[in-house]
Design an enzyme around this catalytic site. Structure first.
Site, PDB file in Angstrom:
ATOM      1  N   SER A  21       0.749  -1.055   0.081  1.00  0.00           N
ATOM      2  CA  SER A  21       0.026  -0.067   0.172  1.00  0.00           C
ATOM      3  C   SER A  21       0.905   1.120   0.127  1.00  0.00           C
ATOM      4  O   SER A  21       2.091   1.251   0.568  1.00  0.00           O
ATOM      5  CB  SER A  21      -0.699   0.138   1.123  1.00  0.00           C
ATOM      6  OG  SER A  21      -1.592  -1.132   1.215  1.00  0.00           O
ATOM      7  N   LYS A  53     -10.284  -1.757  11.577  1.00  0.00           N
ATOM      8  CA  LYS A  53     -10.340  -0.323  11.248  1.00  0.00           C
ATOM      9  C   LYS A  53     -11.435  -0.541  10.070  1.00  0.00           C
ATOM     10  O   LYS A  53     -12.222   0.266   9.772  1.00  0.00           O
ATOM     11  CB  LYS A  53      -9.120   0.080  10.785  1.00  0.00           C
ATOM     12  CG  LYS A  53      -9.243   1.730  10.653  1.00  0.00           C
ATOM     13  CD  LYS A  53      -7.834   2.314  10.534  1.00  0.00           C
ATOM     14  CE  LYS A  53      -8.052   3.668  10.197  1.00  0.00           C
ATOM     15  NZ  LYS A  53      -6.724   4.370   9.796  1.00  0.00           N
ATOM     16  N   GLU A  85     -27.651   8.812 -14.794  1.00  0.00           N
ATOM     17  CA  GLU A  85     -27.681   8.640 -13.381  1.00  0.00           C
ATOM     18  C   GLU A  85     -26.318   9.717 -13.120  1.00  0.00           C
ATOM     19  O   GLU A  85     -25.311  10.172 -13.859  1.00  0.00           O
ATOM     20  CB  GLU A  85     -27.131   7.094 -13.176  1.00  0.00           C
ATOM     21  CG  GLU A  85     -28.108   6.188 -13.331  1.00  0.00           C
ATOM     22  CD  GLU A  85     -29.238   6.444 -11.953  1.00  0.00           C
ATOM     23  OE1 GLU A  85     -29.715   7.395 -11.941  1.00  0.00           O
ATOM     24  OE2 GLU A  85     -28.806   5.567 -11.297  1.00  0.00           O
TER      25      GLU A  85
END
Ligand code: FES
Lengths: 184, 665
Positions: free
Chosen positions: B217, B241, B285
């Site tokens: 990450s 979390k 949309e």
């Protein structure tokens, strides 16, 4: 794990208990909630309100001559309406009820003896038994014969021979007049 | 993977043959994650949860949906009215689509802010864009399935985009349609593809996560993890979390499902598709609006490229340009935290996208055209000019040596963002209404508010008005007599009501059709045999079906209430209306064919309520609202219970998260 290093200290033992408690409480609540949340999904596969509402079928019986049968549709299933001959009624009444696989008196299966109304679905595995048309085999007992695995039903629609476990069921019905029956 | 050991024989037996346990251990438990991730890093896992919710709800909806133009609309309404919890599944799915896009947009902008697309994460970023594209295709085709007006015209407009390409364009469009217009073959294939694509997305997500776990990450500082002191094992730190984030998000999501289920939808989609009439204002949309604005920004043919083709190319480029981003951004620094100039341009770019979205939702008129064009220019300028230059001229702040420092973000940011989003869309909605301000009944309608429910007495009075007055011209095809049990009629009363009308049945044994009295299971018998007969009897104007009226107009209940009371005896000066029409303040164009439907004492209420015309209008609107949303009472009361439960669960998860993280902070 980071806090295991501190386990020796009293404050962290408290912390560990607190953490365990929170872990169990959260897991329990979460699992229960997920379980409940699944119910709408499962229940959506049960019959819908409009399906349940399609409940009745009216049958005009004025044109059915003695000895004749007709098949009508009720809740997507065939229903047999048989105008029985006196000898068929007599046959059905003679049987020793105690000897039957599912003991039932003929009188309990027909509101008017000459009209026999049955759900035409074999109680073995769901085939439609033969015996409605004049040329059909009617089995050893003169009622219906299921060709799938050889179940014989008598003139009251009761199972007499073969693998089926139960009699052909009688659906709920009423005579709304002398010439019409409402099934369901 | 070497670290996996177990005392369980069965586990070891499986592990030797299929190393699934070590894989889980490696990628979901031990996976080293930067210790400083803030809440913006929750949105990836949230999107994954949303994907699962969409697939689940979609699967069960598909069990009841019929992809055939003749019955698609009605099959959706059957889901809403008759299928057990069908309304819940459909609203979860419809709002889920919007939630999925909200989450993914935040996820994308988080990547933009923290430079998550830069080396070595380019492939991770590409797969993400592919997921985004697949989502757009899936969402578009899903919106076609209910076969309402917006479904049909959205499908027509979007498929026609391909006709812009020279030479092959028309053939592509015919191929997409399977005919000469959007029709049954189109609906069928869209359903098939709408079912398939989510599983393609699942596959892409697996690759996305695989790439993520290979390069690890990114984090708010944008610097690499340098050693174990910079990372935490994914479990339990980030599992808890993420779970806490899911709890908060679920409350946000379900608030829409239970209290504003049509917030993101268009009222026009509750009108069945009609290939002969286009609604006055077509909008896609909301999640496509920025791209729709870019499409419309091109209005002039340039050299040999027609405006239509420019728009289509620009719209596709607006997404495809993201693939080049890792090279267009020339700065070596990832996080905007250390890029003072980029940070400002990031917010400008976000604002630009929001303005584009706003413009895309409005009719292309006046100043908005220019605004749309400027914003489109800025959109591309951001990527093609600003980003390459910034890397050259910007002086980044010094990067910290390592990640190991306090994490300071809080849920407050998240809350602020949600409020901002909701406020924005609310504003967009409020400003979309045209015409005079709508009338409101004294005391409002009983079903408003968090705990509101349909007032039973008003429903019965409303039924009386509908039965005695409205039903002489208007049909209510989606409601059956049996449904009247909901508003307090007994089975015997319903039998009597139904038997007033006859329906055709048959054929009988002679092969003839015959009439019989209606039964509880029949739909409310319409006043006319078919639409032509209804038109002929009403001077050429078709009285619309009232089943969904309250949902099929913007601010439906208020609109219908105002319309019934909005008549003027004579057209005011300067507003001539055609012969044979009435003047109504609230009807679009003011000229309405329906004579004033309510007058004082037009009915005599059996419960003794005084039948003023305001009372009558309020009662019948209540009844119409029940007809349109029979699930409303059940929906709100379920909502209250679900929210209380979720609040408790989320609080527990928060406490557990604090406990787990307390030694890290
Ligand atoms: S189904 Fe009739 S005998 Fe098996």
């Amino acid at each position: 794990m980071a806090d295991q290093a501190h386990n020796a200290q009293p404050s962290s033992v408290d912390g560990q208990t607190r953490r365990d408690f929170l872990l169990y409480a959260t897991s329990a609540v979460g699992v229960v909630g997920t379980g409940i949340a699944l119910w709408p999904f499962v229940h959506s596969m049960n019959p819908a309100a409009d399906t349940l509402a399609l409940s009745t079928t009216d049958v005009d019986i004025s044109a059915i001559k003695p000895g004749q049968s007709v098949t009508v549709v009720w809740r997507g299933k065939p229903v047999f309406v048989r105008h029985r001959l006196p000898e068929e009624i007599a046959d059905a009444g003679k049987v020793d009820v105690a000897s039957l696989r599912e003991p039932q008196k003929d009188g309990d299966r027909a509101k008017k003896p000459e009209w026999l109304i049955l759900v035409g679905v074999c109680t073995h595995l769901g085939c439609v038994p033969l015996g409605q048309k004049p040329a059909d085999p009617k089995g050893e007992f003169g009622g219906w014969f299921c060709p799938c695995h050889g179940s014989h039903y008598d003139t009251s629609g009761r199972i007499r021979k073969g693998p089926a476990p139960a009699n052909l069921p009688v659906p709920p019905y009423q005579f709304t007049s002398d010439t019409t029956v409402r099934i369901g | 993977m070497s670290g996996f050991k177990s005392n369980n024989k069965v586990v070891n037996w499986v592990e030797e043959r299929l190393p699934i346990f070590s894989m889980m251990q490696h990628s979901a438990i031990d996976y080293p994650t930067p210790r400083n991730l803030n809440y913006w890093w929750n949105f990836g896992s949230l999107a994954a949860v949303m994907l699962i919710v969409m697939i689940l709800t979609g699967l069960f909806l598909a069990m009841n949906y019929a992809a055939n133009t003749a019955i698609a609309f009605d099959s959706v309404e059957r889901i809403m009215r008759d299928v057990n919890y069908g309304w819940l599944l459909r609203y979860l799915h419809a709002n889920g689509a919007s939630m999925f896009f909200i989450l993914v947009y935040i996820h994308i902008f988080r990547g933009l802010y923290y430079g998550s697309y830069k080396s070595p994460r380019e492939i991770l970023w590409f797969v993400g864009i592919a997921i985004f594209l697949a989502m757009m295709a899936t969402g578009f085709m899903g919106y076609v399935l209910p076969w309402g007006q917006m479904s049909f015209w959205g499908a027509t407009v979007i498929t026609n985009l391909f006709s812009a390409f020279p030479l092959v364009g028309e053939s592509i469009v015919t191929l997409l349609w399977g005919g000469f217009s959007v029709d049954n073959p189109t609906l069928n294939r869209f359903f098939a593809l709408h079912f398939l694509l989510p599983f393609v997305i699942v596959g892409l997500v697996v690759i996305h996560v695989w790439a993520l776990h290979t390069v690890k990450s990114n984090n708010p500082l944008g610097i690499d993890m340098k050693g174990p002191q910079d990372s935490l094992p994914f479990h339990p730190y980030y599992t808890i979390k993420d779970l806490f984030g899911i709890g908060v998000f679920m409350m946000f999501y379900l608030a829409f499902v239970f209290w504003a289920p049509n917030f993101f939808g268009e009222p026009d989609n509750y009108i069945p598709a009609n290939p002969m009439v286009t609604p006055p204002h077509i909008v896609p949309e909301w999640y496509y609006l920025p791209f729709y604005a870019i499409l419309r920004a091109f209005t002039m043919d340039i050299w040999i490229i027609p405006a239509k083709l420019q728009g289509v190319l620009a719209m596709f480029s607006a997404i495809l340009i993201l693939f080049a981003l890792p090279w267009l951004d020339t700065s070596k620094v990832r996080s905007a935290k250390f890029r003072p100039l980029y940070r400002q341009f990031f917010w400008l770019f976000l604002a630009d996208c929001l303005v584009l979205g706003y413009v895309g939702g409005k009719p292309a008129e006046g100043v908005l055209i220019t605004v749309g064009q400027l914003c489109t220019a800025y959109y591309f300028g951001h990527f093609l000019v600003i980003l390459p230059l910034l890397g050259l001229i910007e002086k980044p702040k010094p990067l910290p040596a390592s990640i190991a420092q306090p994490v300071t973000k809080a849920a407050a940011i998240l809350v602020a963002l949600f409020i901002g989003l909701a406020g924005m869309s609310g504003e967009a909605l409020a400003s979309s209404g045209a015409g005079p301000a709508l009338k409101k009944p004294d005391g409002g309608f009983s079903w408003e508010g968090v705990f509101g429910a349909h007032d039973k007495a008003a429903l019965k009075r409303g039924w009386q008005v509908f039965h005695d007055v409205c039903a002489n011209c208007h049909a209510m095809k989606l409601v059956s007599y049996r449904n009247l049990a909901d508003i307090g009629f007994s089975a015997d009363e319903i039998k009597v009501i139904a038997a007033e009308k006859e329906v055709q049945d048959g054929p009988n044994d002679e092969g003839a059709m015959f009439n019989r009295p209606a039964r509880a299971s029949d739909r409310i018998v319409p006043p006319f045999a078919n639409e032509k007969a209804a038109q002929a009897a009403n001077g050429g104007a078709l009285p619309p079906d009232l089943s969904l009226m309250n949902k099929a107009r913007t601010n439906g209940p208020y609109y219908v209430y105002s319309l019934m009371l909005g008549y003027e005896d004579a057209a005011p000066e300067g507003h001539p209306i055609p012969e044979g029409k009435m003047f109504n303040h609230y009807f679009p164009g003011n000229a309405i064919s329906m004579p004033p439907p309510v007058m004082d004492d037009i009915v005599t209420y059996t419960d003794g309520t005084k039948a003023t015309k305001e009372q009558i209008a309020k009662d019948v609107v209540t009844f119409l609202n029940w007809a349109a949303e029979p699930e409303l009472d059940a929906r709100k009361s379920m909502g209250v219970k679900v929210m209380i439960f979720l609040a408790g669960l989320t609080a527990l998860m928060y406490a557990l998260k604090r406990q787990i993280w307390k030694d890290v902070h």
